[in-house]
Design a protein around this motif. Structure first.
Motif, mmCIF file in Angstrom:
data_model
loop_
_atom_site.group_PDB
_atom_site.id
_atom_site.type_symbol
_atom_site.label_atom_id
_atom_site.label_comp_id
_atom_site.label_asym_id
_atom_site.label_seq_id
_atom_site.Cartn_x
_atom_site.Cartn_y
_atom_site.Cartn_z
ATOM 1 N N GLU A 50 0.822 -1.208 0.000
ATOM 2 C CA GLU A 50 0.000 0.000 0.000
ATOM 3 C C GLU A 50 0.860 1.264 0.000
ATOM 4 O O GLU A 50 0.518 2.261 -0.623
ATOM 5 C CB GLU A 50 -0.970 0.015 1.188
ATOM 6 N N ILE A 51 2.008 1.213 0.667
ATOM 7 C CA ILE A 51 2.906 2.365 0.667
ATOM 8 C C ILE A 51 3.602 2.480 -0.689
ATOM 9 O O ILE A 51 3.791 3.583 -1.200
ATOM 10 C CB ILE A 51 3.904 2.279 1.827
ATOM 11 N N ARG A 56 4.123 5.488 -5.754
ATOM 12 C CA ARG A 56 3.968 5.545 -7.211
ATOM 13 C C ARG A 56 2.954 6.617 -7.603
ATOM 14 O O ARG A 56 3.145 7.337 -8.578
ATOM 15 C CB ARG A 56 3.532 4.191 -7.755
ATOM 16 N N SER A 57 1.883 6.718 -6.836
ATOM 17 C CA SER A 57 0.882 7.742 -7.116
ATOM 18 C C SER A 57 1.464 9.139 -6.925
ATOM 19 O O SER A 57 1.210 10.044 -7.730
ATOM 20 C CB SER A 57 -0.324 7.544 -6.190
ATOM 21 N N LEU A 58 2.268 9.315 -5.870
ATOM 22 C CA LEU A 58 2.907 10.611 -5.648
ATOM 23 C C LEU A 58 3.877 10.955 -6.764
ATOM 24 O O LEU A 58 3.952 12.111 -7.198
ATOM 25 C CB LEU A 58 3.629 10.618 -4.301
#
Length: 99
Positions: A50-51, A56-58
């Motif tokens: 999840e981190i 990756r989203s950031l």
């Protein structure tokens, strides 16, 4: 108490400046140490999908903030990725698989 002379004022200001510098340096070193400990704890406790997904989203969102990186990450590079296979779908054999 008598009036404070210019020499005493400079000494007091220098003393206050040293205190603020030491306070700032202490907070900086403490924060840095806390981040190092948190990173080591993160690495020791195993994989955290999840981190990884959040990072990756950031990274994806950060590309929109940096000028020149608004396209795909490999869009500006060569047509061949040196670590894997070609980025161009016609060269990778995908077109042949679809036919």
């Amino acid at each position: 108490m008598g009036p404070i002379g210019p020499g005493k004022h400079r000494i007091e200001v220098a003393r206050d400046d040293r205190r603020w510098l030491l306070a700032w340096a202490g907070i900086f070193v403490g924060t840095l140490a806390l981040l190092v400990v948190a990173h080591q704890l993160y690495r020791m406790t195993g994989p955290h999908p999840e981190i990884t997904a959040a990072i990756r989203s950031l990274k994806h969102q950060a590309r929109w903030l940096i000028p020149g990186l608004k396209g795909k990450p490999h869009a500006r590079g060569a047509a061949v990725d040196p670590d894997h296979r070609s980025v161009d779908s016609t060269r990778s054999g995908q077109a042949a698989q679809r036919a």
